[in-house]
Design a protein around this motif. Sequence first.
Motif, PDB file in Angstrom:
ATOM      1  N   ALA A  17      32.564  39.890  50.720  1.00 51.06           N
ATOM      2  CA  ALA A  17      31.356  40.319  49.475  1.00 51.06           C
ATOM      3  C   ALA A  17      30.054  41.130  50.521  1.00 51.06           C
ATOM      4  N   PRO A  18      29.745  40.477  51.787  1.00 51.05           N
ATOM      5  CA  PRO A  18      28.750  41.354  52.306  1.00 51.05           C
ATOM      6  C   PRO A  18      29.466  42.417  53.207  1.00 51.05           C
ATOM      7  N   LEU A  19      30.646  42.556  53.110  1.00 51.30           N
ATOM      8  CA  LEU A  19      31.263  43.574  54.205  1.00 51.30           C
ATOM      9  C   LEU A  19      31.638  44.819  53.573  1.00 51.30           C
ATOM     10  N   PRO A  20      31.864  46.069  54.531  1.00 52.08           N
ATOM     11  CA  PRO A  20      32.193  47.239  53.993  1.00 52.08           C
ATOM     12  C   PRO A  20      33.586  47.406  53.343  1.00 52.08           C
ATOM     13  N   PHE A  21      33.702  46.834  52.364  1.00 55.94           N
ATOM     14  CA  PHE A  21      35.156  46.685  51.723  1.00 55.94           C
ATOM     15  C   PHE A  21      35.033  46.852  50.084  1.00 55.94           C
ATOM     16  N   ALA A  22      35.735  47.530  49.412  1.00 59.87           N
ATOM     17  CA  ALA A  22      35.773  47.481  47.872  1.00 59.87           C
ATOM     18  C   ALA A  22      37.160  46.901  47.748  1.00 59.87           C
ATOM     19  N   VAL A  23      36.823  45.749  47.025  1.00 54.02           N
ATOM     20  CA  VAL A  23      37.922  44.806  46.726  1.00 54.02           C
ATOM     21  C   VAL A  23      38.366  44.877  45.374  1.00 54.02           C
ATOM     22  N   ARG A  24      39.979  45.101  45.187  1.00 54.23           N
ATOM     23  CA  ARG A  24      40.397  45.216  43.694  1.00 54.23           C
ATOM     24  C   ARG A  24      41.377  43.873  44.012  1.00 54.23           C
ATOM     25  N   TRP A  25      40.824  43.080  43.130  1.00 53.09           N
ATOM     26  CA  TRP A  25      41.429  41.583  43.151  1.00 53.09           C
ATOM     27  C   TRP A  25      42.338  41.266  41.846  1.00 53.09           C
ATOM     28  N   ILE A  26      43.549  40.969  42.328  1.00 51.47           N
ATOM     29  CA  ILE A  26      44.516  41.147  41.519  1.00 51.47           C
ATOM     30  C   ILE A  26      45.285  39.841  41.176  1.00 51.47           C
ATOM     31  N   ASP A  27      45.635  39.320  39.870  1.00 51.80           N
ATOM     32  CA  ASP A  27      46.181  38.418  39.651  1.00 51.80           C
ATOM     33  C   ASP A  27      46.846  38.451  37.908  1.00 51.80           C
ATOM     34  N   PRO A  28      48.033  37.884  37.781  1.00 47.07           N
ATOM     35  CA  PRO A  28      48.440  38.112  36.237  1.00 47.07           C
ATOM     36  C   PRO A  28      47.961  36.873  35.615  1.00 47.07           C
ATOM     37  N   ARG A  29      47.388  35.926  36.222  1.00 44.28           N
ATOM     38  CA  ARG A  29      46.776  34.886  35.305  1.00 44.28           C
ATOM     39  C   ARG A  29      45.322  35.042  35.076  1.00 44.28           C
ATOM     40  N   ARG A  30      44.783  35.639  34.011  1.00 45.98           N
ATOM     41  CA  ARG A  30      43.315  35.728  33.684  1.00 45.98           C
ATOM     42  C   ARG A  30      42.419  34.485  34.063  1.00 45.98           C
ATOM     43  N   GLU A  31      43.041  33.343  33.700  1.00 44.95           N
ATOM     44  CA  GLU A  31      42.383  32.305  33.535  1.00 44.95           C
ATOM     45  C   GLU A  31      41.994  31.769  35.286  1.00 44.95           C
ATOM     46  N   ALA A  32      42.652  32.404  35.979  1.00 45.88           N
ATOM     47  CA  ALA A  32      42.565  31.998  37.454  1.00 45.88           C
ATOM     48  C   ALA A  32      41.357  32.700  38.112  1.00 45.88           C
ATOM     49  N   PHE A  33      40.880  33.622  37.356  1.00 46.86           N
ATOM     50  CA  PHE A  33      39.556  34.329  38.009  1.00 46.86           C
ATOM     51  C   PHE A  33      38.354  33.508  37.647  1.00 46.86           C
ATOM     52  N   ALA A  38      34.316  33.169  36.777  1.00 50.73           N
ATOM     53  CA  ALA A  38      33.559  33.711  35.752  1.00 50.73           C
ATOM     54  C   ALA A  38      32.695  35.028  36.153  1.00 50.73           C
ATOM     55  N   TYR A  39      32.394  34.804  37.551  1.00 48.78           N
ATOM     56  CA  TYR A  39      31.594  36.161  38.231  1.00 48.78           C
ATOM     57  C   TYR A  39      32.350  36.045  39.443  1.00 48.78           C
ATOM     58  N   ALA A  40      32.029  37.576  39.879  1.00 44.07           N
ATOM     59  CA  ALA A  40      32.289  38.158  41.075  1.00 44.07           C
ATOM     60  C   ALA A  40      31.738  38.907  41.881  1.00 44.07           C
ATOM     61  N   PRO A  41      31.708  38.868  43.188  1.00 40.91           N
ATOM     62  CA  PRO A  41      30.742  39.739  44.091  1.00 40.91           C
ATOM     63  C   PRO A  41      30.736  41.289  43.457  1.00 40.91           C
ATOM     64  N   ALA A  42      29.664  42.104  43.705  1.00 40.85           N
ATOM     65  CA  ALA A  42      29.268  43.451  43.236  1.00 40.85           C
ATOM     66  C   ALA A  42      30.540  44.142  43.842  1.00 40.85           C
ATOM     67  N   ASN A  43      30.971  43.998  44.917  1.00 33.80           N
ATOM     68  CA  ASN A  43      32.062  44.900  45.427  1.00 33.80           C
ATOM     69  C   ASN A  43      33.404  44.411  45.188  1.00 33.80           C
ATOM     70  N   VAL A  44      33.499  43.669  44.227  1.00 32.61           N
ATOM     71  CA  VAL A  44      34.977  42.982  43.989  1.00 32.61           C
ATOM     72  C   VAL A  44      35.279  43.477  42.234  1.00 32.61           C
ATOM     73  N   GLN A  45      36.358  43.999  42.056  1.00 31.15           N
ATOM     74  CA  GLN A  45      36.682  44.218  40.726  1.00 31.15           C
ATOM     75  C   GLN A  45      38.010  43.331  40.368  1.00 31.15           C
ATOM     76  N   LEU A  46      37.816  42.715  39.339  1.00 33.44           N
ATOM     77  CA  LEU A  46      38.745  41.466  38.742  1.00 33.44           C
ATOM     78  C   LEU A  46      39.762  42.549  38.155  1.00 33.44           C
ATOM     79  N   ILE A  47      41.114  42.487  38.381  1.00 32.83           N
ATOM     80  CA  ILE A  47      42.107  43.131  37.868  1.00 32.83           C
ATOM     81  C   ILE A  47      43.132  42.067  37.348  1.00 32.83           C
ATOM     82  N   HIS A  48      43.123  41.655  35.904  1.00 35.00           N
ATOM     83  CA  HIS A  48      44.269  40.838  35.398  1.00 35.00           C
ATOM     84  C   HIS A  48      45.301  41.920  35.197  1.00 35.00           C
TER      85      HIS A  48
END
Length: 317
Positions: free
Chosen positions: A182-198, A200-210
């Motif tokens: 979260a505080p590091l120089p990365f743009a994270v695309r976080w991917i999982d086929p299970r929507r319920e696994a994510f 409720a909230y994610a860091p600003a540099n993390v995009q949740l991808i179902h």
Amino acid sequence: MLAFRHIIEAIEAEGAAALVTLARVQGSSPREAGARMVVRPSGGFHGTIGGGALEWAALAAARDALKGGRGPAERRSLALGPELAQCCGGRVDWRVETFDARDLSELRPIAAEEGEGPAMVAAHIGKDGRVQRVLAPQRRGDDLTVSLPGDNGWTEPVGRTARAVYLFGAGHVGRALALALAPLPFAVRWIDPRREAFPAYAPANVQLIHASDPVAELPNAPDEALVVVMTHDHSLDQEIVMAALAAERFGYVGLVGSKTKRARFLSRMRTAGMTEAMLAHLTCPIGVPGIEGKDPAVIAAATAAQLLIVNEAPGQA
């Protein structure tokens, strides 16, 4: 750091803001040229120019400038050892700028690019002694660098220059790694086929991808992206890893697991026809060597450190 957004927020909340920038660094310094800090009239601030006596003095200078109201940019040169008793031994120049509501029309287009970039801003000192900024007409991609030759003119990068990380798997280690990055120089695309696994909230540099087909995310990933695989399904792990290695264009392909898991995956992938050159790019186990703990937070910390090493390697984005 979204400096111009923080400046606008401070103006809207408190009527003014100051921007402290390390304009030049010679020798050893706790931060690099271009490091910034936004200071509010109330004393609150975002960012850092290195902490310690240097930052304390810069905060005091920013507060004094804010008391004087919107005016010319102020520049000061400091020898860290003789003047601040810091052990770094170098010399830094800082620039303090003040802003109020009169600057919002100039700041908003730049702040908008901070969320869309990367882009370049051309800057110079105007006749009134204030820094004048204008967005450069063409973007230059990921090679944006800070160039501060002096007050006659320089360029400043704004926008996203973070390295892309494709994180597959929202289990315990995946969650810990998303937080570690979260505080590091990365743009994270976080991917999982299970929507319920994510969460409720994610860091600003993390995009949740179902994604029902996680492997299908890889063709759209940028070259030199960092791929980290830790799904709930070993067969899915293998499918993702094989696709990432076969692409031969990613900066890192890491798989969570033991040396035994690595050996089994390599055997299966050889049987599937993958070359030794491809397989040589697999990192498994993940994390910097020497950290053996298996707690998710420990694995995440070791892996975040490894990704930083890869990101900062010569020739990398």
